[in-house]
Scaffold this motif. Sequence first.
Motif, short mmCIF file in Angstrom:
data_model
loop_
_atom_site.label_atom_id
_atom_site.label_comp_id
_atom_site.label_asym_id
_atom_site.label_seq_id
_atom_site.Cartn_x
_atom_site.Cartn_y
_atom_site.Cartn_z
N GLU A 1 0.83 -1.20 0.00
CA GLU A 1 0.00 0.00 0.00
C GLU A 1 0.87 1.25 0.00
O GLU A 1 0.60 2.22 -0.71
N THR B 1 -1.46 4.23 6.98
CA THR B 1 -2.83 3.83 7.31
C THR B 1 -3.02 3.42 8.76
O THR B 1 -4.12 3.46 9.28
N THR C 1 -7.70 -1.03 5.13
CA THR C 1 -6.61 -0.90 4.18
C THR C 1 -6.53 -2.12 3.27
O THR C 1 -6.31 -2.00 2.06
#
Length: 268
Positions: A39, A72, A82
């Motif tokens: 991510e 996150t 997430t």
Amino acid sequence: MTQLPPVGIGTWENTGPEECAESVRTALEIGYRHVDTAEAYGNEEHVGEGIARTGIDREEVFLATKVHHESTGLGYDDVTETARASLERLGVDYVDLLYVHWPLGNYDPEDTLSAFDDLVAEGVTRHVGVSNFEPRQVETAMDVLDEPLFANQVEMHPLLQQDDLVSHAQEHDYYLVAYSPLARGDVFDVPEVQDVAAKHGVSEAQVSLAWLRSKENVVAIPKATTEDHVADNWASQNLRLDEEDLTAIDGIEREDRHVEYDEAPWNR
């Protein structure tokens, strides 16, 4: 235990939309079946596009991503939100492996890892991994998790040989996934690696990757963006190092980290 392909394509710092998508496509068409992203890399959408361009069946590709403490957070709700957002960006129904990117920030083994267990139960991910963990932190994770720990992803190459982590992975039967396996290009200037490469008529990159592959439970995810480099890394699977080669590389006494800062687990 699910077999993890011995060489994967890494995508850290591969953020150009077209370059990233094409490097993933190229790797998969050459034969790679392990793709690693995160991510925090900001490229999941491009990685997903690269996979989609190949038309290769989703079940044939081992896809991994990570949840980061800074971007996150690692609380239960942070992790679940997430992970689901990662699936949307990647354009897939599940990932094969979801990692805790770092045991930092609001990482709490009980809270964080319970989310990972639940995500396996829901089919969001098939396996649970950790990244940048030291053996003591890996053991805590294994104690807390209901699911078996599948992998620990760490920096590893001939200049950072991670002997303790290799032994721990072998003892507890999980994978050690080597990121920056070429030491960001430094292996090309190591005399011991140069000598082995010259002996076999191959690149220093292939020597480094073959050395990693020689260790049980260790796989590598070299980043490459050009077709030549992607293909050269893949060809490392044809190289077999002999005992003299392995002894020479094992004897390198440098310890050079490329990912280093005060809060890192090995400094605490």
